[in-house]
Design a protein around this motif. Structure first.
Motif, PDB file in Angstrom:
ATOM      1  N   PRO A   1      -3.762   4.326  -9.335  1.00  0.00           N
ATOM      2  CA  PRO A   1      -4.562   3.520 -10.265  1.00  0.00           C
ATOM      3  C   PRO A   1      -4.662   2.081  -9.761  1.00  0.00           C
ATOM      4  O   PRO A   1      -3.646   1.467  -9.421  1.00  0.00           O
ATOM      5  N   THR A   2      -5.880   1.563  -9.710  1.00  0.00           N
ATOM      6  CA  THR A   2      -6.118   0.249  -9.093  1.00  0.00           C
ATOM      7  C   THR A   2      -7.126  -0.527  -9.924  1.00  0.00           C
ATOM      8  O   THR A   2      -8.116   0.039 -10.398  1.00  0.00           O
ATOM      9  N   ILE A   3      -6.882  -1.816 -10.079  1.00  0.00           N
ATOM     10  CA  ILE A   3      -7.825  -2.693 -10.768  1.00  0.00           C
ATOM     11  C   ILE A   3      -8.176  -3.880  -9.885  1.00  0.00           C
ATOM     12  O   ILE A   3      -7.468  -4.209  -8.934  1.00  0.00           O
ATOM     13  N   ASP A   4      -9.269  -4.525 -10.257  1.00  0.00           N
ATOM     14  CA  ASP A   4      -9.833  -5.646  -9.511  1.00  0.00           C
ATOM     15  C   ASP A   4     -10.041  -6.804 -10.489  1.00  0.00           C
ATOM     16  O   ASP A   4     -11.131  -6.965 -11.025  1.00  0.00           O
ATOM     17  N   PRO A   5      -8.992  -7.588 -10.790  1.00  0.00           N
ATOM     18  CA  PRO A   5      -9.200  -8.761 -11.651  1.00  0.00           C
ATOM     19  C   PRO A   5     -10.091  -9.786 -10.959  1.00  0.00           C
ATOM     20  O   PRO A   5      -9.867 -10.143  -9.804  1.00  0.00           O
ATOM     21  N   GLU A   6     -11.113 -10.235 -11.667  1.00  0.00           N
ATOM     22  CA  GLU A   6     -11.995 -11.298 -11.189  1.00  0.00           C
ATOM     23  C   GLU A   6     -11.637 -12.550 -11.977  1.00  0.00           C
ATOM     24  O   GLU A   6     -12.045 -12.726 -13.123  1.00  0.00           O
ATOM     25  N   LEU A   7     -10.845 -13.409 -11.367  1.00  0.00           N
ATOM     26  CA  LEU A   7     -10.249 -14.542 -12.058  1.00  0.00           C
ATOM     27  C   LEU A   7     -11.164 -15.750 -11.992  1.00  0.00           C
ATOM     28  O   LEU A   7     -11.060 -16.606 -11.114  1.00  0.00           O
ATOM     29  N   GLY A   8     -12.095 -15.796 -12.951  1.00  0.00           N
ATOM     30  CA  GLY A   8     -13.032 -16.898 -13.013  1.00  0.00           C
ATOM     31  C   GLY A   8     -13.947 -16.924 -11.815  1.00  0.00           C
ATOM     32  O   GLY A   8     -14.222 -15.905 -11.187  1.00  0.00           O
TER      33      GLY A   8
ATOM     34  N   ASP B   1       2.520   3.253  -6.740  1.00  0.00           N
ATOM     35  CA  ASP B   1       2.229   3.922  -8.004  1.00  0.00           C
ATOM     36  C   ASP B   1       1.062   3.270  -8.728  1.00  0.00           C
ATOM     37  O   ASP B   1       0.413   3.901  -9.561  1.00  0.00           O
ATOM     38  N   LEU B   2       0.810   2.007  -8.429  1.00  0.00           N
ATOM     39  CA  LEU B   2      -0.325   1.281  -8.997  1.00  0.00           C
ATOM     40  C   LEU B   2      -0.613   0.078  -8.112  1.00  0.00           C
ATOM     41  O   LEU B   2       0.247  -0.342  -7.333  1.00  0.00           O
ATOM     42  N   ALA B   3      -1.847  -0.461  -8.221  1.00  0.00           N
ATOM     43  CA  ALA B   3      -2.251  -1.545  -7.329  1.00  0.00           C
ATOM     44  C   ALA B   3      -3.152  -2.533  -8.059  1.00  0.00           C
ATOM     45  O   ALA B   3      -3.931  -2.155  -8.955  1.00  0.00           O
ATOM     46  N   VAL B   4      -3.042  -3.800  -7.646  1.00  0.00           N
ATOM     47  CA  VAL B   4      -3.861  -4.888  -8.191  1.00  0.00           C
ATOM     48  C   VAL B   4      -4.455  -5.657  -7.023  1.00  0.00           C
ATOM     49  O   VAL B   4      -3.730  -6.173  -6.168  1.00  0.00           O
ATOM     50  N   ASP B   5      -5.792  -5.741  -6.981  1.00  0.00           N
ATOM     51  CA  ASP B   5      -6.521  -6.450  -5.928  1.00  0.00           C
ATOM     52  C   ASP B   5      -7.137  -7.695  -6.549  1.00  0.00           C
ATOM     53  O   ASP B   5      -8.135  -7.618  -7.267  1.00  0.00           O
TER      54      ASP B   5
ATOM     55  N   GLN C   1      -2.625  -7.474  -3.594  1.00  0.00           N
ATOM     56  CA  GLN C   1      -3.213  -8.234  -2.499  1.00  0.00           C
ATOM     57  C   GLN C   1      -4.168  -9.283  -3.040  1.00  0.00           C
ATOM     58  O   GLN C   1      -4.663  -9.186  -4.173  1.00  0.00           O
ATOM     59  N   ALA C   2      -4.419 -10.308  -2.221  1.00  0.00           N
ATOM     60  CA  ALA C   2      -5.318 -11.398  -2.595  1.00  0.00           C
ATOM     61  C   ALA C   2      -6.132 -11.818  -1.379  1.00  0.00           C
ATOM     62  O   ALA C   2      -5.797 -11.506  -0.242  1.00  0.00           O
TER      63      ALA C   2
ATOM     64  N   ASP D   1      -6.438   1.685 -18.569  1.00  0.00           N
ATOM     65  CA  ASP D   1      -5.224   1.228 -19.251  1.00  0.00           C
ATOM     66  C   ASP D   1      -4.548   0.090 -18.485  1.00  0.00           C
ATOM     67  O   ASP D   1      -4.011  -0.850 -19.088  1.00  0.00           O
ATOM     68  N   LEU D   2      -4.564   0.171 -17.150  1.00  0.00           N
ATOM     69  CA  LEU D   2      -4.010  -0.903 -16.335  1.00  0.00           C
ATOM     70  C   LEU D   2      -4.797  -2.198 -16.544  1.00  0.00           C
ATOM     71  O   LEU D   2      -4.216  -3.287 -16.660  1.00  0.00           O
ATOM     72  N   ALA D   3      -6.116  -2.089 -16.600  1.00  0.00           N
ATOM     73  CA  ALA D   3      -6.957  -3.266 -16.848  1.00  0.00           C
ATOM     74  C   ALA D   3      -6.674  -3.860 -18.220  1.00  0.00           C
ATOM     75  O   ALA D   3      -6.623  -5.086 -18.387  1.00  0.00           O
ATOM     76  N   LYS D   4      -6.483  -2.992 -19.207  1.00  0.00           N
ATOM     77  CA  LYS D   4      -6.189  -3.478 -20.556  1.00  0.00           C
ATOM     78  C   LYS D   4      -4.856  -4.195 -20.590  1.00  0.00           C
ATOM     79  O   LYS D   4      -4.693  -5.232 -21.251  1.00  0.00           O
TER      80      LYS D   4
END
Length: 318
Positions: free
Chosen positions: A195-202, A132-136, A49-50, A165-168
């Protein structure tokens, strides 16, 4: 068949549609743009999601660039995408939902009969909870910030290693490994086994091409390493921080930042000076701890006590 809202795709198909989350003040339907990519082969399910913060557009840029690159014939598994979560905030380019003055990424897991933000959170959480995994996808809003990935479940969580590991794998080069505030998707979904990560893109206002490229590359890394796409991902070391030292201004004036984003700083190094409008230095602020210069305000003018910058602390390599 794979369905999200009105988007339904058979194996080997891709579909777009809308996920209804409520009604606007004029009674019209509010529905989020969604996409379903159903691979020809069986595999895992990824939820993406975004724009849960309405002015954070870099994640939307990632979605816009990523989806056209994905051919269901090449994919094993299913990819569920909500392109814009905070519909109300996005319409007026505001961080929070202006209807209930709520930050949507503090409303998870949501409430089906609650406020507008809680209803959005409930609908999107329900879409992610079976994955199974998520990216926010996020960004640093109006501040300048390095590209990083946040692990928000906390180091004692049973899924901490899986999230790390997902973040890596996403690989922005920097990871913030710090338990997040209650109500974040990246805290709520791991409690449900995802498993969920929160990339902060700049950061900063707008549509940053470099950060969008980081995000597209990160998503392709995830899709490849977790078996959605064929191939391998080269593992690289990440710089990990466990917290922040935040610095406010001791005086009003103009900020002159000394380090660049991503620079290493040592205790006692000058972080910034405050000058008056004629260039005379009023105050100088030094680092309390060693770390990485992580985030800074975008514009130079500052009031006494106002936020200026952050240094990532507790730094190691992962």
């Amino acid at each position: 068949m794979t369905t999200l809202g009105t988007a339904t795709a058979a194996p080997g198909e891709q579909a777009t549609g809308r996920l209804t989350v409520g009604e606007a003040r004029d009674g019209s339907e509010v529905a989020l743009p969604v996409c379903v990519i159903n691979g020809e082969r069986d595999g895992k399910t990824l939820y993406v999601q975004a724009v849960s913060d309405g002015d954070e557009l870099n994640g939307l840029g990632v979605v816009q660039r990523l989806v056209p690159r994905l051919d269901p014939a090449d994919i094993a598994g299913e990819i569920l995408i909500v392109g814009i979560v905070n519909w109300y905030g996005f319409q007026v380019a505001e961080h929070r939902n202006p209807i209930d003055d709520t930050k949507t990424n503090r409303a998870y897991p949501g409430n089906e009969t609650g406020t507008t933000s809680e209803r959005i959170a409930h609908a999107t959480f329900s879409a992610g909870v079976g994955a199974d995994l998520a990216v926010d996808l996020h960004q640093g809003s109006t501040s300048q910030m390095i590209n990083e990935v946040r692990v928000r479940c906390g180091r004692r969580h049973r899924l901490h290693r899986e999230c790390l590991d997902l973040a890596k794998t996403f690989d922005c080069g920097h990871i913030l490994d710090q338990r997040g505030p209650s109500g974040q998707l990246a805290r709520a979904l791991p409690d449900e086994g995802v498993p969920t990560i929160d990339p902060e893109l700049g950061g900063a206002v707008g549509w940053d091409e470099e950060s969008i490229r980081y995000g597209v590359r990160g998503m392709m890394n995830v899709l490849t390493d977790y078996g959605f796409l064929d191939g391998t991902v080269a593992e690289s070391k990440q710089t990990r921080a466990s917290g922040f030292d935040q610095y406010g201004s001791p005086a009003g004036g103009l900020v002159d930042l000394h380090p660049e984003l991503g620079d290493e700083v040592a205790r006692g190094d000058t972080l910034f000076e405050i000058t008056d409008v004629f260039g005379s230095v009023k105050e100088s602020v030094t680092a309390d701890s060693s770390g990485i210069f992580w985030r800074a305000r975008r514009l130079p003018q500052v009031a006494q006590g106002e936020y200026v910058c952050s240094v990532g602390t507790g730094v190691d390599s992962y």
